[in-house]
Design an enzyme around this catalytic site. Structure first.
Site, PDB file in Angstrom:
ATOM      1  N   GLY A   1      33.239  30.000  30.154  1.00 50.81           N
ATOM      2  CA  GLY A   1      33.436  31.575  29.979  1.00 50.81           C
ATOM      3  C   GLY A   1      33.879  31.574  29.195  1.00 50.81           C
TER       4      GLY A   1
ATOM      5  N   GLU B   1      40.878  32.180  26.726  1.00 50.50           N
ATOM      6  CA  GLU B   1      40.464  32.063  27.582  1.00 50.50           C
ATOM      7  C   GLU B   1      39.637  33.689  28.531  1.00 50.50           C
ATOM      8  OE1 GLU B   1      39.046  31.178  30.518  1.00 50.50           O
ATOM      9  OE2 GLU B   1      40.022  29.742  32.314  1.00 50.50           O
ATOM     10  N   ASP B   2      38.876  32.829  28.889  1.00 52.18           N
ATOM     11  CA  ASP B   2      38.057  34.940  29.339  1.00 52.18           C
ATOM     12  C   ASP B   2      37.999  35.760  29.852  1.00 52.18           C
ATOM     13  OD1 ASP B   2      38.122  33.467  31.481  1.00 52.18           O
ATOM     14  OD2 ASP B   2      35.210  33.275  31.950  1.00 52.18           O
TER      15      ASP B   2
ATOM     16  N   ASP C   1      43.258  36.082  35.612  1.00 48.44           N
ATOM     17  CA  ASP C   1      42.817  36.560  37.394  1.00 48.44           C
ATOM     18  C   ASP C   1      44.018  36.396  38.645  1.00 48.44           C
ATOM     19  OD1 ASP C   1      41.596  37.754  39.294  1.00 48.44           O
ATOM     20  OD2 ASP C   1      40.215  36.177  39.607  1.00 48.44           O
TER      21      ASP C   1
ATOM     22  N   LYS D   1      43.270  40.694  34.709  1.00 46.64           N
ATOM     23  CA  LYS D   1      43.839  41.963  36.249  1.00 46.64           C
ATOM     24  C   LYS D   1      44.794  41.468  36.277  1.00 46.64           C
ATOM     25  CE  LYS D   1      38.715  40.382  37.903  1.00 46.64           C
ATOM     26  NZ  LYS D   1      38.238  39.876  38.741  1.00 46.64           N
TER      27      LYS D   1
ATOM     28  N   PHE E   1      35.106  42.416  39.829  1.00 48.74           N
ATOM     29  CA  PHE E   1      34.620  41.404  39.712  1.00 48.74           C
ATOM     30  C   PHE E   1      33.323  41.738  38.399  1.00 48.74           C
ATOM     31  CE2 PHE E   1      31.620  37.854  38.996  1.00 48.74           C
ATOM     32  CZ  PHE E   1      33.113  36.623  39.548  1.00 48.74           C
ATOM     33  N   VAL E   2      33.682  41.203  37.007  1.00 50.82           N
ATOM     34  CA  VAL E   2      33.232  41.732  35.915  1.00 50.82           C
ATOM     35  C   VAL E   2      32.272  40.681  35.058  1.00 50.82           C
ATOM     36  CG1 VAL E   2      34.581  43.215  35.421  1.00 50.82           C
ATOM     37  CG2 VAL E   2      34.897  40.810  34.321  1.00 50.82           C
TER      38      VAL E   2
ATOM     39  N   ASP F   1      30.807  35.070  34.295  1.00 49.46           N
ATOM     40  CA  ASP F   1      29.370  34.903  34.054  1.00 49.46           C
ATOM     41  C   ASP F   1      29.480  35.174  36.058  1.00 49.46           C
ATOM     42  OD1 ASP F   1      31.293  32.378  35.203  1.00 49.46           O
ATOM     43  OD2 ASP F   1      29.102  31.934  36.779  1.00 49.46           O
TER      44      ASP F   1
ATOM     45  N   ARG G   1      25.736  35.580  31.220  1.00 52.23           N
ATOM     46  CA  ARG G   1      26.937  35.230  30.163  1.00 52.23           C
ATOM     47  C   ARG G   1      27.044  35.714  29.596  1.00 52.23           C
ATOM     48  NH1 ARG G   1      31.031  31.591  32.099  1.00 52.23           N
ATOM     49  NH2 ARG G   1      29.757  29.706  33.976  1.00 52.23           N
TER      50      ARG G   1
HETATM   51  P1  IMP Z   1      42.182  32.192  38.006  1.00 53.46           P
HETATM   52  O1  IMP Z   1      42.460  30.333  37.924  1.00 53.46           O
HETATM   53  O2  IMP Z   1      42.179  33.174  39.447  1.00 53.46           O
HETATM   54  O3  IMP Z   1      42.815  33.287  37.083  1.00 53.46           O
HETATM   55  O4  IMP Z   1      40.624  32.373  37.730  1.00 53.46           O
HETATM   56  C1  IMP Z   1      40.179  32.548  36.376  1.00 53.46           C
HETATM   57  C2  IMP Z   1      39.009  31.876  36.238  1.00 53.46           C
HETATM   58  O5  IMP Z   1      38.262  32.557  37.473  1.00 53.46           O
HETATM   59  C3  IMP Z   1      38.446  32.481  34.886  1.00 53.46           C
HETATM   60  O6  IMP Z   1      38.192  31.926  34.225  1.00 53.46           O
HETATM   61  C4  IMP Z   1      37.191  33.123  35.927  1.00 53.46           C
HETATM   62  O7  IMP Z   1      35.954  32.047  35.120  1.00 53.46           O
HETATM   63  C5  IMP Z   1      37.171  33.271  36.683  1.00 53.46           C
HETATM   64  N1  IMP Z   1      37.182  34.299  37.227  1.00 53.46           N
HETATM   65  C6  IMP Z   1      38.430  35.459  37.586  1.00 53.46           C
HETATM   66  N2  IMP Z   1      37.460  36.738  37.538  1.00 53.46           N
HETATM   67  C7  IMP Z   1      36.619  36.679  37.687  1.00 53.46           C
HETATM   68  C8  IMP Z   1      35.523  37.491  36.739  1.00 53.46           C
HETATM   69  O8  IMP Z   1      35.676  39.076  37.155  1.00 53.46           O
HETATM   70  N3  IMP Z   1      34.889  37.832  36.434  1.00 53.46           N
HETATM   71  C9  IMP Z   1      34.213  36.687  36.647  1.00 53.46           C
HETATM   72  N4  IMP Z   1      34.838  35.324  36.679  1.00 53.46           N
HETATM   73  C10 IMP Z   1      36.409  35.182  37.158  1.00 53.46           C
HETATM   74 MG    MG Z   2      36.579  30.452  33.159  1.00 51.71          MG
END
Ligand code: IMP
Ligand code: MG
Length: 179
Positions: free
Chosen positions: A43, A98-99, A102, A130, A151-152, A158, A164
């Site tokens: 990402g 990081e992208d 969440d 987020k 969800f983006v 992706d 992507r």
């Molecule tokens: P976390 O562990 O919940 O913070 O998840 C982070 C990962 O979930 C990111 O690196 C993304 O790969 C994926 N992710 C979370 N939200 C989104 C979204 O809105 N679009 C696409 N990928 C997401």
């Molecule tokens: Mg990721």
């Protein structure tokens, strides 16, 4: 791909401008420090490529690939390292790129894992945050944009490995990921 989007929330111009600002901030903060920028695959690849060219300092780059088990639009918190760093980070200043943060579960795991290798410092730079979805505390030092709980996709992000390469960030139509 464009037709699968409800709306564009961040244009190419907005992203370019913000990435330049982040690069400038990072340039100021890491003067005379041994910097290693670590991108989280896949990402962060697009963001990282643009960001590092806005950081006017000598640096190493490296990549790590992790996956969390579970459904594709939700994070489970169980993280597996698929590809580890090639370099040693001991005594270096680490900047994780990081992208999106969440729930924060993926990043929490990565930060703790990297800290155990005794770097001089660890900071996190994310393109998107987020915060409404946060399940664990993570210290985001550089944040591109705070976004609502939607969800983006695009600019590296992706859905099912597609979208992507969109040069902007948009919200996917719900029927795309619920069907
Ligand atoms: P976390 O562990 O919940 O913070 O998840 C982070 C990962 O979930 C990111 O690196 C993304 O790969 C994926 N992710 C979370 N939200 C989104 C979204 O809105 N679009 C696409 N990928 C997401
Ligand atoms: Mg990721």
């Amino acid at each position: 791909m464009e037709n699968d989007l409800d709306k564009i929330i961040l244009t190419q111009e907005q992203i370019t401008k913000r990435v330049a600002e982040l690069g400038e901030e990072i340039t100021k903060d890491y003067q005379d420090k041994q910097l290693v920028v670590i991108g989280i695959l896949r990402g962060a690849a697009v963001f990282m490529a643009d960001l590092i060219r806005e950081v006017k300092l000598p640096m190493e780059i490296d990549f790590m690939s992790v996956s969390s088990y579970g459904a594709s639009t939700k994070s489970s918190g169980v993280v597996r390292i698929n590809k580890d760093l090639d370099s040693t980070i001991t005594d270096k200043h680490v900047l994780i790129v990081e992208d999106i943060v969440d729930t924060g579960l993926t990043l929490k795991y990565i930060v703790e894992n990297l800290m155990s290798r005794k770097p001089a410092s660890v900071r996190l730079c994310t393109l998107l945050d987020k915060p409404s979805r946060r399940a664990v505390d993570v210290d985001v030092h550089y944040n591109g944009f705070t976004i609502p709980d939607e969800f983006v996709v695009g600019y590296g992000l992706d859905y099912a490995e597609i979208y992507r390469n969109l040069p902007y960030i948009g919200v996917l139509k719900p029927e795309i990921y619920t069907r």
